[in-house]
Design a protein around this motif. Structure first.
Motif, short mmCIF file in Angstrom:
data_model
loop_
_atom_site.label_atom_id
_atom_site.label_comp_id
_atom_site.label_asym_id
_atom_site.label_seq_id
_atom_site.Cartn_x
_atom_site.Cartn_y
_atom_site.Cartn_z
N VAL A 178 88.03 43.57 15.02
CA VAL A 178 86.77 42.98 15.44
C VAL A 178 85.79 44.04 15.94
N GLN A 179 86.31 45.12 16.50
CA GLN A 179 85.44 46.20 16.97
C GLN A 179 84.73 46.87 15.79
N THR A 181 84.14 45.51 12.82
CA THR A 181 83.20 44.54 12.25
C THR A 181 81.93 44.44 13.09
N THR A 182 82.10 44.46 14.40
CA THR A 182 80.94 44.36 15.29
C THR A 182 80.03 45.57 15.14
N GLU A 185 78.00 45.28 11.95
CA GLU A 185 76.91 44.31 12.09
C GLU A 185 75.75 44.89 12.89
N MET A 186 76.04 45.62 13.95
CA MET A 186 75.00 46.22 14.76
C MET A 186 74.21 47.27 13.97
#
Length: 256
Positions: A178-179, A181-182, A185-186
């Motif tokens: 998730v890190q 992926t985040t 996205e940013m």
């Protein structure tokens, strides 16, 4: 008896002398055509007697200036002197004297300018329009530079996180997906933000540079996502020591 004949010849001689001197003066007088089609007597080229200076009072809006200039100078030369006083370039100036705009090639003395004469200076409307356009353009460029600078600072922070994540995965430490992926996205949000910035010149070059940085970070994270999936999680086991609990009951002594 003798007769006088001197009267006739005397008159003819006098008349001839007068005609000759008049013709001589006309031949000595030279004429020149001034700007505007005015025929005037040509100025003497005797450099030993320079033309005197005159003081001009110049009204420019609410401001008042006074300059000293040669009386035989042109209005074009006056505009050059006024550039130092007003900051306006000669092609941005309109000089009005006696209610009429004067051309650069017109001479002061020919137009009747005398000492302490008053002239009016106005800024050419086309130059005002050009200045407004230039100011808007500069403001737009500055706004774009600030926006790109803000994006650059955010890219710096995210790039540091990408480097730290890359180091951890290379050392065999699995990172929560998730890190990754985040972060992607940013970074994509920053790419969209960059695309919305209208820039040109140096600002456009900076915009393209930051766009390449964002793209490189995203590509790095895509590779890290694959590498991170291959990392096996480390199971940490701990051997616990057990201790006997203290006695819960106490021995009592009885006395008779």
């Amino acid at each position: 008896m003798m007769k006088k004949r001197s009267n006739v010849y005397g008159k003819m001689s006098e008349s001839s002398t007068t005609t000759t001197s008049s013709t001589s003066r006309e031949e000595q007088t030279e004429w020149e055509m001034r700007p505007g089609g005015m025929l005037v007597q040509k100025r003497s080229e005797n450099k030993d007697v320079p033309a005197p200076n005159v003081r001009l009072r110049v009204a420019y809006g609410a401001l008042r200036h006074e300059i000293s200039v040669n009386s035989q100078a042109t209005f074009g030369e006056v505009k050059k002197l006024l550039t130092a006083e007003t900051g306006l370039q000669p092609d941005e100036q309109r000089v009005i004297f006696r209610g009429k705009e004067r051309e650069n090639g017109e001479y002061l003395d020919t137009c009747g300018v005398k000492d302490r004469s008053k002239v009016m200076l106005m800024e050419d409307p086309s130059s005002i329009e050009r200045r407004v356009i230039e100011m808007r353009r500069n403001a737009k460029i500055q706004s774009a530079r600030r926006a790109i600078s803000d994006v650059s600072m955010e890219v710096d922070k995210l790039a540091e996180q990408v480097c730290a994540m890359e180091k951890s995965i290379s050392n065999g430490v699995k990172v929560p997906e998730v890190q990754i992926t985040t972060l992607i996205e940013m970074l994509m949000r920053l790419a969209i933000k960059l695309d919305s910035i209208s820039a040109e010149g140096d600002a456009l070059a900076q915009k393209n540079l930051q766009g390449k940085r964002v793209q490189k970070c995203v590509e790095t994270l895509d590779v890290l996502k694959i590498s991170n999936a291959r990392v096996k999680p480390v199971i940490v086991t701990t051997k616990w020591e057990t201790f006997d609990p203290p006695p819960s009951t106490a021995q009592w002594e009885f006395f008779d």
